[in-house]
Design an enzyme around this catalytic site. Structure first.
Site, PDB file in Angstrom:
ATOM      1  N   GLY A  29     -15.879 -68.793   8.195  1.00 11.91           N
ATOM      2  CA  GLY A  29     -17.337 -68.818   8.307  1.00 11.91           C
ATOM      3  C   GLY A  29     -18.060 -67.966   7.284  1.00 11.91           C
ATOM      4  O   GLY A  29     -19.281 -67.911   7.269  1.00 11.91           O
ATOM      5  N   LEU A  30     -17.298 -67.279   6.417  1.00  9.93           N
ATOM      6  CA  LEU A  30     -17.941 -66.431   5.409  1.00  9.93           C
ATOM      7  C   LEU A  30     -17.839 -67.060   4.032  1.00  9.93           C
ATOM      8  O   LEU A  30     -18.138 -66.448   3.031  1.00  9.93           O
ATOM      9  CB  LEU A  30     -17.295 -65.046   5.381  1.00  9.93           C
ATOM     10  CG  LEU A  30     -17.368 -64.274   6.681  1.00  9.93           C
ATOM     11  CD1 LEU A  30     -16.646 -62.948   6.559  1.00  9.93           C
ATOM     12  CD2 LEU A  30     -18.822 -64.044   7.079  1.00  9.93           C
ATOM     13  N   SER A  31     -17.369 -68.306   4.032  1.00 10.53           N
ATOM     14  CA  SER A  31     -17.269 -69.055   2.801  1.00 10.53           C
ATOM     15  C   SER A  31     -16.229 -68.538   1.833  1.00 10.53           C
ATOM     16  O   SER A  31     -16.476 -68.382   0.636  1.00 10.53           O
ATOM     17  CB  SER A  31     -18.623 -69.119   2.110  1.00 10.53           C
ATOM     18  OG  SER A  31     -18.602 -70.245   1.311  1.00 10.53           O
ATOM     19  N   SER A  51     -13.846 -70.271   0.895  1.00 11.79           N
ATOM     20  CA  SER A  51     -13.493 -71.353  -0.032  1.00 11.79           C
ATOM     21  C   SER A  51     -14.375 -71.308  -1.278  1.00 11.79           C
ATOM     22  O   SER A  51     -13.883 -71.422  -2.397  1.00 11.79           O
ATOM     23  CB  SER A  51     -13.570 -72.715   0.653  1.00 11.79           C
ATOM     24  OG  SER A  51     -14.749 -72.835   1.380  1.00 11.79           O
ATOM     25  N   ALA A  52     -15.687 -71.103  -1.093  1.00 11.02           N
ATOM     26  CA  ALA A  52     -16.554 -71.014  -2.278  1.00 11.02           C
ATOM     27  C   ALA A  52     -16.225 -69.756  -3.079  1.00 11.02           C
ATOM     28  O   ALA A  52     -16.272 -69.766  -4.314  1.00 11.02           O
ATOM     29  CB  ALA A  52     -18.021 -71.002  -1.862  1.00 11.02           C
ATOM     30  N   ASP A  75     -23.583 -71.579  -0.372  1.00 12.22           N
ATOM     31  CA  ASP A  75     -22.489 -70.607  -0.471  1.00 12.22           C
ATOM     32  C   ASP A  75     -22.324 -70.113  -1.907  1.00 12.22           C
ATOM     33  O   ASP A  75     -22.254 -68.911  -2.172  1.00 12.22           O
ATOM     34  CB  ASP A  75     -21.148 -71.236  -0.045  1.00 12.22           C
ATOM     35  CG  ASP A  75     -21.212 -71.834   1.341  1.00 12.22           C
ATOM     36  OD1 ASP A  75     -22.094 -71.440   2.110  1.00 12.22           O
ATOM     37  OD2 ASP A  75     -20.379 -72.709   1.644  1.00 12.22           O
TER      38      ASP A  75
HETATM   39  C1  GLA Z   1     -21.174 -74.243   5.029  1.00 13.43           C
HETATM   40  C2  GLA Z   1     -21.453 -75.085   3.796  1.00 13.43           C
HETATM   41  C3  GLA Z   1     -22.822 -74.737   3.198  1.00 13.43           C
HETATM   42  C4  GLA Z   1     -23.930 -74.773   4.247  1.00 13.43           C
HETATM   43  C5  GLA Z   1     -23.503 -73.993   5.477  1.00 13.43           C
HETATM   44  C6  GLA Z   1     -24.484 -74.150   6.627  1.00 13.43           C
HETATM   45  O1  GLA Z   1     -21.030 -72.906   4.680  1.00 13.43           O
HETATM   46  O2  GLA Z   1     -20.438 -74.894   2.850  1.00 13.43           O
HETATM   47  O3  GLA Z   1     -23.109 -75.591   2.112  1.00 13.43           O
HETATM   48  O4  GLA Z   1     -24.257 -76.099   4.561  1.00 13.43           O
HETATM   49  O5  GLA Z   1     -22.228 -74.387   5.965  1.00 13.43           O
HETATM   50  O6  GLA Z   1     -25.708 -73.638   6.287  1.00 13.43           O
END
Ligand code: GLA
Length: 403
Positions: A121-123, A125-126, A169
């Site tokens: 949930g903290l991204s 992957s990005a 993200d």
């Molecule tokens: C994930 C997605 C983002 C965004 C969020 C919700 O993190 O990767 O692009 O849509 O969910 O805001």
């Protein structure tokens, strides 16, 4: 850094020509689930993230080791990308895929990567995609503006990894600043960092990890994106406006007045998705003003309201995440917060008064585990602060390490 350095030395045996990339995780207090519809978003990079230690090779080979995941990853950077392999190396392959669309790549890297929080949930992957894009660009003498990094990493995630997400993200991770809030318009790509108003009280960010993780590609994330587009198509069709191809259809292109006229005649499920979009647009606008004027109470309340809308209109959030949100909302010292990221599993974030951290931690742990005792060993709380976006620096090994 020590573990990363040791792993690097034992795998690659080099002491010189090293670079370090820190690519932070991100949180989004307001402006959730709207980036893919070209909405308005806010966010921070945080002081936890991904570290990549690497050196540039003389040939085109990419050789990677992870301290978080098993197995080595090897591929050539100068050949067309293969289909996904279904392992952690796909993020590096995705970065290569998106960079190769724009630039010739001839040099690979030897790298060791590690994530600093075991949380969904903290991204992350990005964060890893951005680290690889920056590393491959450095190896091939390509200089990228921060927003180009955002676009390339985002293309990698959408086209190679297969998630139909927006640029929230990547923008937080590449553009974030420790002393301000990122405010981004995902339609025009205009953004600004809004500095903290000196009158604003201090805050820390709590990350409350439910204990569950899940990959977004396998969640309802993509389905929600299509539901939003279907709502937009419904409204345009009702108004007899020209339709665009589905992939070029966004709620942002449909005025709110059209939604008011059509909400009762479209299937309720699609109307709820659109309601989330338009109400989040309003909340972000109000939130930006609250932030500018130092009104953390109001900013926090809007973040809570955003989470309510995610639950009832966007219909995401597992029972675990909803429980954490419900427990934290009335606690003293919690200004506001919401599900982090896509909100299907993973974590809840909150902006809190640092003086109340311990009480919050105690109350949340007790009440959450009373409802979900099965997460006793996996429920975790972390405290972080806003930080600067991804950075690359030369890295020298400690003198004592160079033997
Ligand atoms: C994930 C997605 C983002 C965004 C969020 C919700 O993190 O990767 O692009 O849509 O969910 O805001």
């Amino acid at each position: 850094m020590k573990a990363l350095e040791e792993a690097y030395r034992s795998h690659f045996g080099r002491n010189e020509g090293l670079y370090h990339i820190f690519s932070p995780y991100r949180i989004c207090p307001l402006g959730a689930h709207v980036d893919h519809q070209h909405g308005l978003v806010t966010g921070f990079a945080i002081d936890k993230g991904v570290d990549l230690l690497f050196s540039v090779r003389d040939d085109a080979r990419v050789s990677l080791v992870s301290l978080t995941f098993d197995g080595d990853v090897e591929f050539d950077i100068d050949t067309p990308s293969l289909v996904k392999q279904g392992n952690w190396g796909d993020y590096a392959r995705g970065a290569k895929y998106a960079l190769r669309k724009r630039f010739a790549l001839t040099k690979g890297i030897d790298g060791v990567i590690r994530g600093s929080l075991p949380v969904g949930g903290l991204s992350s992957s990005a964060a890893v995609l951005i680290a690889y894009v920056m590393a491959f660009a450095k190896a091939n003498n390509i200089s990228l503006q921060p927003f180009e990094v955002v676009k390339i990493a985002s293309e990698a995630e959408r086209e190679y990894i297969g998630l139909n997400n927006g640029i929230l993200d990547q923008a937080c991770i590449a553009l974030g600043k420790k002393d301000g809030l990122l405010f981004l318009d995902c339609d025009s790509d205009e953004y600004r960092i809004i500095k903290r108003n000196p009158s604003m009280p201090d805050f820390e960010i709590g990350i409350f990890f439910s204990g569950l993780t899940r990959s977004l590609v396998n969640s309802d994330y993509n389905l929600r994106v299509f539901e939003c587009k279907t709502a937009a198509w419904n409204m345009l069709a009702y108004k007899q406006s020209p339709l665009r191809p589905f992939e070029k259809t966004f709620l942002r292109d449909v005025p709110k007045s059209v939604f008011e006229e059509t909400r009762d005649i479209m299937p309720a499920r699609f109307a709820r998705r659109a309601e989330h979009f338009y109400s989040e647009y309003r909340r972000v606008r109000q939130g930006v003003t609250a932030w500018e004027t130092g009104n953390l109470q109001l900013f926090g309340k809007l973040s809570f309201d955003s989470c309510e809308s995610s639950i009832h209109n966007y219909e995401c959030g597992s029972p675990e995440l909803i429980a954490i949100y419900e427990i934290m909302r009335p606690l003293k010292g919690v200004y506001g917060g919401r599900f982090s990221g896509a909100g299907f599993k993973g974590a809840v974030i909150a902006l809190v008064d640092p003086a109340e951290k311990e009480n919050i931690e105690r109350a949340l742990t007790e009440q959450y585990l009373a409802r979900f005792p099965e997460y006793e060993s996996t429920f975790r709380i972390f405290w972080v602060r806003p930080a600067d976006g991804a950075s690359l620096s030369e890295h020298k090994l400690q003198a004592g390490d160079m033997n």
